[in-house]
Design an enzyme around this catalytic site. Structure first.
Site, PDB file in Angstrom:
ATOM      1  N   PRO A 213       0.855  -1.196   0.000  1.00 60.31           N
ATOM      2  CA  PRO A 213       0.000   0.000   0.000  1.00 60.31           C
ATOM      3  C   PRO A 213       0.888   1.244   0.000  1.00 60.31           C
ATOM      4  O   PRO A 213       1.843   1.307   0.777  1.00 60.31           O
ATOM      5  CB  PRO A 213      -0.787  -0.122   1.308  1.00 60.31           C
ATOM      6  CG  PRO A 213      -0.016  -1.068   2.153  1.00 60.31           C
ATOM      7  CD  PRO A 213       0.790  -1.941   1.254  1.00 60.31           C
ATOM      8  N   PRO A 214       0.618   2.229  -0.878  1.00 60.67           N
ATOM      9  CA  PRO A 214       1.494   3.407  -0.916  1.00 60.67           C
ATOM     10  C   PRO A 214       1.237   4.360   0.243  1.00 60.67           C
ATOM     11  O   PRO A 214       0.147   4.373   0.813  1.00 60.67           O
ATOM     12  CB  PRO A 214       1.108   4.071  -2.249  1.00 60.67           C
ATOM     13  CG  PRO A 214      -0.290   3.629  -2.520  1.00 60.67           C
ATOM     14  CD  PRO A 214      -0.464   2.281  -1.868  1.00 60.67           C
TER      15      PRO A 214
ATOM     16  N   GLY B 294       3.935   4.201   5.253  1.00 63.28           N
ATOM     17  CA  GLY B 294       5.086   3.976   6.136  1.00 63.28           C
ATOM     18  C   GLY B 294       5.788   2.663   5.872  1.00 63.28           C
ATOM     19  O   GLY B 294       6.589   2.207   6.694  1.00 63.28           O
ATOM     20  N   LEU B 295       5.497   2.045   4.713  1.00 68.20           N
ATOM     21  CA  LEU B 295       6.083   0.730   4.441  1.00 68.20           C
ATOM     22  C   LEU B 295       7.146   0.791   3.340  1.00 68.20           C
ATOM     23  O   LEU B 295       7.555  -0.229   2.797  1.00 68.20           O
ATOM     24  CB  LEU B 295       4.964  -0.258   4.070  1.00 68.20           C
ATOM     25  CG  LEU B 295       3.915  -0.417   5.178  1.00 68.20           C
ATOM     26  CD1 LEU B 295       2.739  -1.242   4.701  1.00 68.20           C
ATOM     27  CD2 LEU B 295       4.538  -1.052   6.429  1.00 68.20           C
TER      28      LEU B 295
ATOM     29  N   SER C  88       7.167   2.135   0.224  1.00 62.82           N
ATOM     30  CA  SER C  88       6.822   1.753  -1.158  1.00 62.82           C
ATOM     31  C   SER C  88       7.640   2.534  -2.185  1.00 62.82           C
ATOM     32  O   SER C  88       8.042   1.974  -3.207  1.00 62.82           O
ATOM     33  CB  SER C  88       5.324   1.905  -1.413  1.00 62.82           C
ATOM     34  OG  SER C  88       4.952   3.252  -1.296  1.00 62.82           O
ATOM     35  N   SER C  89       7.915   3.813  -1.933  1.00 66.11           N
ATOM     36  CA  SER C  89       8.690   4.576  -2.934  1.00 66.11           C
ATOM     37  C   SER C  89      10.131   4.087  -2.971  1.00 66.11           C
ATOM     38  O   SER C  89      10.748   3.989  -4.030  1.00 66.11           O
ATOM     39  CB  SER C  89       8.615   6.081  -2.663  1.00 66.11           C
ATOM     40  OG  SER C  89       9.293   6.409  -1.483  1.00 66.11           O
ATOM     41  N   ALA C  90      10.678   3.743  -1.806  1.00 68.34           N
ATOM     42  CA  ALA C  90      12.053   3.219  -1.770  1.00 68.34           C
ATOM     43  C   ALA C  90      12.117   1.864  -2.472  1.00 68.34           C
ATOM     44  O   ALA C  90      13.080   1.562  -3.194  1.00 68.34           O
ATOM     45  CB  ALA C  90      12.531   3.084  -0.329  1.00 68.34           C
ATOM     46  N   ALA C  91      11.084   1.049  -2.284  1.00 64.00           N
ATOM     47  CA  ALA C  91      11.049  -0.270  -2.929  1.00 64.00           C
ATOM     48  C   ALA C  91      11.014  -0.113  -4.439  1.00 64.00           C
ATOM     49  O   ALA C  91      11.701  -0.838  -5.180  1.00 64.00           O
ATOM     50  CB  ALA C  91       9.833  -1.055  -2.439  1.00 64.00           C
TER      51      ALA C  91
ATOM     52  N   ASP D 213      14.961   3.965   4.515  1.00 55.84           N
ATOM     53  CA  ASP D 213      14.031   3.186   3.677  1.00 55.84           C
ATOM     54  C   ASP D 213      14.758   2.482   2.525  1.00 55.84           C
ATOM     55  O   ASP D 213      14.683   1.265   2.369  1.00 55.84           O
ATOM     56  CB  ASP D 213      12.943   4.086   3.077  1.00 55.84           C
ATOM     57  CG  ASP D 213      11.885   4.495   4.083  1.00 55.84           C
ATOM     58  OD1 ASP D 213      12.178   4.440   5.283  1.00 55.84           O
ATOM     59  OD2 ASP D 213      10.782   4.874   3.663  1.00 55.84           O
TER      60      ASP D 213
END
Ligand code: PMV
Length: 310
Positions: free
Chosen positions: A90-91, A94-95, A97-100, A141
């Site tokens: 989920p964007p 806090g997980l 997602s942009s770094a991934a 991240d």
């Protein structure tokens, strides 16, 4: 990874901060791990180097994505590939997602350019993309995603690069991630905290010092296989984040819920604010996930040692 069709595939895992968010912006240590979930990138031969932006991403988000990708493409010498991305994170929760996404693109572009996607090279490119997305992130991240494992991370003020140490867990580290409402962008939450810290510096720095100590203790607890101590550290960390006004009624409620369902520890993860993700450390998170899902709560389970962890 090369397919028979000549396509290349790469994966950038999302991340969770087990201990130390926000303090990490001020040079204190953090303990962060890679999720089993993340962003996959696929590159196929093309006349020019380009990103095929997912249809759902429009407007400012699309522009940002394209300019971040252009920077990564320039660093890797514009390999002639078209890159598509697919996320199961989920964007903006806090997980990472942009770094991934940045890590998946960096890996696939490096491979397309005939270079080995080593974590350091991947992290350098992902950092440039992350700066485009977030301004001045601490780097925890994309470093966690590039390392794809559990790490102790510290970037001292003014240091060009962080100190990164792999933290080995003799036991599987299983968490449940529950999503609570919408939240403000990280940049805004970090900025508001910065303003409070400017005003009451001594008090805020004492709290950051303590959060950093929790991260150090957490790394030792993990290495000793003492997950009960890790859980306790997470609980204390949540209290400190709450005292920094980074939690909300909804986040607190979920933290208490997970503790009531047997979590060894629970806390918000990432920037927090008015919503975001809450993590609970469990011996066995699956039954809890099944129960919460039946109630309509968005949640999933993961290892935090990376996609290939036990
Ligand atoms: O964007 P998030 O929610 O994953 O937060 C990143 C962690 C912070 O410490 C709040 C910011 C940073 O740059 O480290």
């Amino acid at each position: 990874m090369v397919e028979q069709t000549g396509a290349l595939n790469a994966f950038g895992p999302g991340k969770v901060i087990l201990l130390g968010e926000h303090g990490v912006v001020y040079g204190r240590p953090a303990l962060a791990g890679a999720l089993s979930w993340g962003v996959s990138a696929r590159a196929v031969p093309s006349r020019r180097c380009r990103l095929l932006v997912p249809g759902a991403v429009r407007g400012a988000g699309r522009k940002l994505l394209l300019s971040a990708f252009a920077r990564a493409a320039a660093i890797t010498g514009q390999p002639p590939v078209a890159v598509s991305v697919e996320s199961d994170l989920p964007p903006s929760m806090g997980l990472g997602s942009s770094a991934a996404l940045a890590v998946a693109c960096a890996k696939v572009l490096l491979e397309a350019a005939g270079r080995k996607p080593m974590p350091r090279a991947v992290a350098e490119i992902a950092e440039v993309m992350e700066k485009e997305f977030h301004g001045t992130p601490s780097g925890v991240d994309h470093t966690t995603s590039a390392q794809a494992r559990l790490i102790h991370f510290r970037r001292r003020p003014g240091a060009r690069s962080p100190t990164v140490r792999a933290v080995h867990s003799p036991r599987p580290l299983k968490i449940l991630v529950a999503l609570v409402g919408q939240r403000s962008p990280t940049r805004r939450t970090v900025q508001r905290l910065r303003e409070r810290r400017e005003r009451w510096r001594g008090r805020y720095d004492r709290l950051f010092d303590e959060i950093g100590r929790l991260a150090d203790e957490g790394a030792r607890a993990v290495e000793a296989g003492d997950l009960e101590a890790l859980g306790d550290l997470m609980n204390v960390n949540h209290g400190l984040l709450s005292s920094l006004q980074l939690s909300s009624g909804g986040l607190d409620e979920m933290v208490y819920r997970l503790r009531g369902l047997g979590a060894l520890g629970a806390k918000l993860t990432g920037a927090g604010g008015d919503g975001g993700a809450v993590i609970g450390l469990f011996w066995e998170p699956e039954p809890v996930m099944a129960r919460l899902s039946r109630e309509g709560i968005r949640c999933f389970t993961s290892q935090v040692g990376g996609p290939r962890a036990l």
